[in-house]
Scaffold this active site. Structure first.
Site, PDB file in Angstrom:
ATOM      1  N   ASP A   1      27.329  30.003  -6.257  1.00 16.73           N
ATOM      2  CA  ASP A   1      27.291  29.697  -7.424  1.00 16.73           C
ATOM      3  C   ASP A   1      26.987  27.744  -7.121  1.00 16.73           C
ATOM      4  OD1 ASP A   1      26.852  30.189 -10.969  1.00 16.73           O
ATOM      5  OD2 ASP A   1      27.096  27.780  -9.724  1.00 16.73           O
ATOM      6  N   ILE A   2      26.039  27.607  -7.346  1.00 18.82           N
ATOM      7  CA  ILE A   2      25.818  25.478  -6.950  1.00 18.82           C
ATOM      8  C   ILE A   2      26.652  24.502  -8.075  1.00 18.82           C
ATOM      9  CG2 ILE A   2      24.296  24.557  -8.908  1.00 18.82           C
ATOM     10  CD1 ILE A   2      21.980  23.646  -6.579  1.00 18.82           C
TER      11      ILE A   2
ATOM     12  N   ASN B   1      26.315  36.403 -18.931  1.00 18.30           N
ATOM     13  CA  ASN B   1      25.298  35.435 -19.766  1.00 18.30           C
ATOM     14  C   ASN B   1      24.650  36.470 -20.300  1.00 18.30           C
ATOM     15  OD1 ASN B   1      27.942  34.412 -19.745  1.00 18.30           O
ATOM     16  ND2 ASN B   1      27.145  32.276 -18.411  1.00 18.30           N
TER      17      ASN B   1
ATOM     18  N   GLY C   1      24.979  30.961 -23.209  1.00 15.19           N
ATOM     19  CA  GLY C   1      25.348  30.222 -22.267  1.00 15.19           C
ATOM     20  C   GLY C   1      24.185  30.896 -20.771  1.00 15.19           C
ATOM     21  N   GLN C   2      23.360  31.490 -21.202  1.00 12.26           N
ATOM     22  CA  GLN C   2      22.472  31.597 -20.335  1.00 12.26           C
ATOM     23  C   GLN C   2      21.456  30.568 -19.773  1.00 12.26           C
ATOM     24  OE1 GLN C   2      20.493  35.937 -20.335  1.00 12.26           O
ATOM     25  NE2 GLN C   2      20.229  35.902 -18.438  1.00 12.26           N
TER      26      GLN C   2
ATOM     27  N   HIS D   1      21.439  37.871 -13.257  1.00  9.11           N
ATOM     28  CA  HIS D   1      22.660  37.773 -12.926  1.00  9.11           C
ATOM     29  C   HIS D   1      24.721  37.976 -13.266  1.00  9.11           C
ATOM     30  CE1 HIS D   1      22.009  34.114 -14.824  1.00  9.11           C
ATOM     31  NE2 HIS D   1      22.919  33.831 -14.999  1.00  9.11           N
TER      32      HIS D   1
ATOM     33  N   HIS E   1      27.545  37.105 -12.778  1.00 10.03           N
ATOM     34  CA  HIS E   1      28.488  36.296 -11.804  1.00 10.03           C
ATOM     35  C   HIS E   1      29.838  36.920 -11.830  1.00 10.03           C
ATOM     36  CE1 HIS E   1      26.804  32.248 -14.524  1.00 10.03           C
ATOM     37  NE2 HIS E   1      26.004  33.224 -14.951  1.00 10.03           N
TER      38      HIS E   1
END
Ligand code: AMP
Ligand code: ZN
Length: 117
Positions: free
Chosen positions: A35-36, A90, A96-97, A103, A105
């Site tokens: 994750d960035i 999410n 919070g998506q 995906h 997390h």
């Protein structure tokens, strides 16, 4: 069409190699990358290569690939030596998506509070 790459989807662009990512694992059906904006020492996203807007849609359309995502989440956690970890999907902007390509997390490497916020 469901499953087809979407021109305006960030994660489809990562799958296509058009946007760079720090890939940690890849299978025929999945990609896992860092994750960035990590929220934990281990924060890796596992995505199906096919486009579906969220985890439940993916599971409904492609149950085997949904299972691949879950299995890869476990493999990623094992590679990160995270014995305890959390898998989060999410779903919906209220949860919070922000990227509407399914995906998982995978969060670990620190204590995780329960219940989550
Ligand atoms: P969500 O908010 O659940 O939709 O998760 C989307 C995640 O994608 C967020 O945690 C972002 O930090 C992450 N993200 C956004 N852009 C990138 C990128 N280019 N490479 C890796 N992760 C990204
Ligand atoms: Zn996509």
């Amino acid at each position: 069409m469901a499953g087809e790459p979407q021109a305006d989807c960030l994660f489809c662009k990562i799958v296509a190699g058009e946007v760079p990512a720090t890939v940690v694992r890849e299978t025929e059906t999945t990609l896992a990358f860092r994750d960035i904006n990590p929220q934990a020492p281990t924060h890796i996203l596992v995505i199906p290569k096919v486009h579906h807007p969220d985890a439940a849609s993916l599971a409904a359309a492609e149950p085997k690939i949904a299972a691949d995502v879950l299995r890869e989440a476990g493999e990623v956690a094992a590679e990160e030596k995270s014995e305890s970890y959390r898998i989060v999907f999410n779903t919906g902007s209220g949860a919070g998506q922000t990227v509407f390509h399914a995906h998982a997390h995978v969060l670990g490497g620190r204590g995780l509070q329960w219940p989550p916020g």
